[in-house]
Design a protein around this motif. Sequence first.
Motif, PDB file in Angstrom:
ATOM      1  N   GLY A   6       0.836  -1.187   0.000  1.00 16.18           N
ATOM      2  CA  GLY A   6       0.000   0.000   0.000  1.00 16.18           C
ATOM      3  C   GLY A   6       0.874   1.241   0.000  1.00 16.18           C
ATOM      4  O   GLY A   6       1.698   1.417   0.895  1.00 16.18           O
ATOM      5  N   VAL A   7       0.703   2.106  -1.002  1.00 15.29           N
ATOM      6  CA  VAL A   7       1.558   3.277  -1.167  1.00 15.29           C
ATOM      7  C   VAL A   7       0.697   4.500  -1.454  1.00 15.29           C
ATOM      8  O   VAL A   7      -0.254   4.422  -2.214  1.00 15.29           O
ATOM      9  CB  VAL A   7       2.545   3.060  -2.346  1.00 15.29           C
ATOM     10  CG1 VAL A   7       3.381   4.294  -2.585  1.00 15.29           C
ATOM     11  CG2 VAL A   7       3.424   1.848  -2.108  1.00 15.29           C
ATOM     12  N   GLY A   8       1.056   5.610  -0.830  1.00 17.63           N
ATOM     13  CA  GLY A   8       0.412   6.879  -1.151  1.00 17.63           C
ATOM     14  C   GLY A   8      -0.534   7.364  -0.084  1.00 17.63           C
ATOM     15  O   GLY A   8      -1.539   6.729   0.190  1.00 17.63           O
ATOM     16  N   GLY A   9      -0.183   8.461   0.542  1.00 20.30           N
ATOM     17  CA  GLY A   9      -1.093   9.106   1.480  1.00 20.30           C
ATOM     18  C   GLY A   9      -1.220   8.441   2.832  1.00 20.30           C
ATOM     19  O   GLY A   9      -2.242   8.589   3.495  1.00 20.30           O
ATOM     20  N   VAL A  10      -0.215   7.722   3.266  1.00 15.69           N
ATOM     21  CA  VAL A  10      -0.284   7.073   4.581  1.00 15.69           C
ATOM     22  C   VAL A  10       0.257   8.046   5.629  1.00 15.69           C
ATOM     23  O   VAL A  10       1.456   8.279   5.718  1.00 15.69           O
ATOM     24  CB  VAL A  10       0.498   5.747   4.610  1.00 15.69           C
ATOM     25  CG1 VAL A  10       0.411   5.116   5.987  1.00 15.69           C
ATOM     26  CG2 VAL A  10      -0.034   4.799   3.552  1.00 15.69           C
ATOM     27  N   PHE A  11      -0.650   8.617   6.400  1.00 14.72           N
ATOM     28  CA  PHE A  11      -0.294   9.560   7.454  1.00 14.72           C
ATOM     29  C   PHE A  11      -0.795   9.110   8.824  1.00 14.72           C
ATOM     30  O   PHE A  11      -0.346   9.619   9.832  1.00 14.72           O
ATOM     31  CB  PHE A  11      -0.862  10.954   7.149  1.00 14.72           C
ATOM     32  CG  PHE A  11      -0.169  11.650   6.022  1.00 14.72           C
ATOM     33  CD1 PHE A  11       0.933  12.453   6.254  1.00 14.72           C
ATOM     34  CD2 PHE A  11      -0.604  11.488   4.723  1.00 14.72           C
ATOM     35  CE1 PHE A  11       1.587  13.090   5.211  1.00 14.72           C
ATOM     36  CE2 PHE A  11       0.044  12.121   3.668  1.00 14.72           C
ATOM     37  CZ  PHE A  11       1.138  12.926   3.917  1.00 14.72           C
ATOM     38  N   THR A  12      -1.747   8.170   8.842  1.00 10.06           N
ATOM     39  CA  THR A  12      -2.357   7.745  10.106  1.00 10.06           C
ATOM     40  C   THR A  12      -2.484   6.224  10.156  1.00 10.06           C
ATOM     41  O   THR A  12      -2.352   5.539   9.136  1.00 10.06           O
ATOM     42  CB  THR A  12      -3.777   8.337  10.257  1.00 10.06           C
ATOM     43  OG1 THR A  12      -4.634   7.764   9.251  1.00 10.06           O
ATOM     44  CG2 THR A  12      -3.769   9.858  10.151  1.00 10.06           C
ATOM     45  N   GLY A  13      -2.786   5.731  11.342  1.00 10.01           N
ATOM     46  CA  GLY A  13      -3.055   4.311  11.500  1.00 10.01           C
ATOM     47  C   GLY A  13      -4.278   3.882  10.708  1.00 10.01           C
ATOM     48  O   GLY A  13      -4.342   2.758  10.214  1.00 10.01           O
ATOM     49  N   GLU A  14      -5.240   4.785  10.579  1.00  3.78           N
ATOM     50  CA  GLU A  14      -6.433   4.463   9.797  1.00  3.78           C
ATOM     51  C   GLU A  14      -6.075   4.273   8.323  1.00  3.78           C
ATOM     52  O   GLU A  14      -6.605   3.378   7.663  1.00  3.78           O
ATOM     53  CB  GLU A  14      -7.488   5.563   9.941  1.00  3.78           C
ATOM     54  CG  GLU A  14      -8.792   5.213   9.252  1.00  3.78           C
ATOM     55  CD  GLU A  14      -9.904   6.200   9.531  1.00  3.78           C
ATOM     56  OE1 GLU A  14     -10.990   6.011   8.955  1.00  3.78           O
ATOM     57  OE2 GLU A  14      -9.709   7.148  10.305  1.00  3.78           O
ATOM     58  N   ASP A  15      -5.160   5.106   7.818  1.00  2.00           N
ATOM     59  CA  ASP A  15      -4.713   4.935   6.426  1.00  2.00           C
ATOM     60  C   ASP A  15      -4.079   3.555   6.241  1.00  2.00           C
ATOM     61  O   ASP A  15      -4.367   2.854   5.268  1.00  2.00           O
ATOM     62  CB  ASP A  15      -3.685   6.006   6.054  1.00  2.00           C
ATOM     63  CG  ASP A  15      -4.243   7.421   6.096  1.00  2.00           C
ATOM     64  OD1 ASP A  15      -5.460   7.601   5.878  1.00  2.00           O
ATOM     65  OD2 ASP A  15      -3.443   8.348   6.355  1.00  2.00           O
ATOM     66  N   ALA A  16      -3.211   3.174   7.173  1.00  2.00           N
ATOM     67  CA  ALA A  16      -2.558   1.861   7.100  1.00  2.00           C
ATOM     68  C   ALA A  16      -3.596   0.744   7.209  1.00  2.00           C
ATOM     69  O   ALA A  16      -3.553  -0.231   6.459  1.00  2.00           O
ATOM     70  CB  ALA A  16      -1.513   1.726   8.206  1.00  2.00           C
ATOM     71  N   PHE A  17      -4.546   0.892   8.138  1.00  2.00           N
ATOM     72  CA  PHE A  17      -5.600  -0.106   8.323  1.00  2.00           C
ATOM     73  C   PHE A  17      -6.376  -0.314   7.024  1.00  2.00           C
ATOM     74  O   PHE A  17      -6.622  -1.451   6.619  1.00  2.00           O
ATOM     75  CB  PHE A  17      -6.553   0.332   9.446  1.00  2.00           C
ATOM     76  CG  PHE A  17      -7.710  -0.601   9.635  1.00  2.00           C
ATOM     77  CD1 PHE A  17      -7.554  -1.774  10.361  1.00  2.00           C
ATOM     78  CD2 PHE A  17      -8.942  -0.320   9.081  1.00  2.00           C
ATOM     79  CE1 PHE A  17      -8.623  -2.654  10.526  1.00  2.00           C
ATOM     80  CE2 PHE A  17     -10.010  -1.185   9.240  1.00  2.00           C
ATOM     81  CZ  PHE A  17      -9.849  -2.351   9.963  1.00  2.00           C
ATOM     82  N   VAL A  27       2.875  -1.536   4.061  1.00  2.00           N
ATOM     83  CA  VAL A  27       2.416  -0.177   3.821  1.00  2.00           C
ATOM     84  C   VAL A  27       3.631   0.740   3.821  1.00  2.00           C
ATOM     85  O   VAL A  27       4.438   0.707   4.746  1.00  2.00           O
ATOM     86  CB  VAL A  27       1.412   0.265   4.914  1.00  2.00           C
ATOM     87  CG1 VAL A  27       0.983   1.693   4.699  1.00  2.00           C
ATOM     88  CG2 VAL A  27       0.212  -0.660   4.939  1.00  2.00           C
ATOM     89  N   GLN A  28       3.760   1.536   2.772  1.00  2.00           N
ATOM     90  CA  GLN A  28       4.887   2.467   2.674  1.00  2.00           C
ATOM     91  C   GLN A  28       4.498   3.811   3.279  1.00  2.00           C
ATOM     92  O   GLN A  28       3.436   4.350   2.995  1.00  2.00           O
ATOM     93  CB  GLN A  28       5.268   2.666   1.210  1.00  2.00           C
ATOM     94  CG  GLN A  28       6.342   3.701   1.011  1.00  2.00           C
ATOM     95  CD  GLN A  28       6.634   3.937  -0.455  1.00  2.00           C
ATOM     96  OE1 GLN A  28       6.658   3.002  -1.245  1.00  2.00           O
ATOM     97  NE2 GLN A  28       6.826   5.182  -0.817  1.00  2.00           N
ATOM     98  N   VAL A  29       5.385   4.348   4.099  1.00  2.00           N
ATOM     99  CA  VAL A  29       5.192   5.677   4.673  1.00  2.00           C
ATOM    100  C   VAL A  29       6.313   6.548   4.131  1.00  2.00           C
ATOM    101  O   VAL A  29       7.473   6.316   4.436  1.00  2.00           O
ATOM    102  CB  VAL A  29       5.242   5.626   6.217  1.00  2.00           C
ATOM    103  CG1 VAL A  29       5.091   7.014   6.800  1.00  2.00           C
ATOM    104  CG2 VAL A  29       4.170   4.686   6.757  1.00  2.00           C
TER     105      VAL A  29
END
Length: 127
Positions: A6-17, A27-29
């Motif tokens: 998962g790549v793009g726009g990961v800023f929170t745990g919800e994004d990763a979830f 998940v890429q941060v």
Amino acid sequence: SIDVVGVGGVFTGEDAFEMILCGATAVQVGTCHWTEGPKCFNRICSELSEIMKSKGYNSIADFKGQLKEWSKEGVAKSREAKKKNKAQQSQGPNLNQEAPSDYQFLSMLFFALLAILVADKMGHINI
């Protein structure tokens, strides 16, 4: 089988979830790390752990790739859960909670992925 990252726009745990729920193995941060620094990894992992706990998941395998088809009932449940979560967050964090075992795994995964990306950028490896 091909693993998805998962790549793009990961800023929170919800994004990763959400990315893991869609089937991501990792998940890429990127930008978040650039703007916030390495402390973002612990924050994102903590947030992801809280989401997992609130939904009754003990491990990533419990929800990885389990995204369900859209339905009006599902949307209503999701909205209700978000309202409940928001109300709980407004009460402040509970500092006496123990982090799930996935917390350390996710931290290591984020750091390993970051190391691979940096090595690729510097030309030490080719992805």
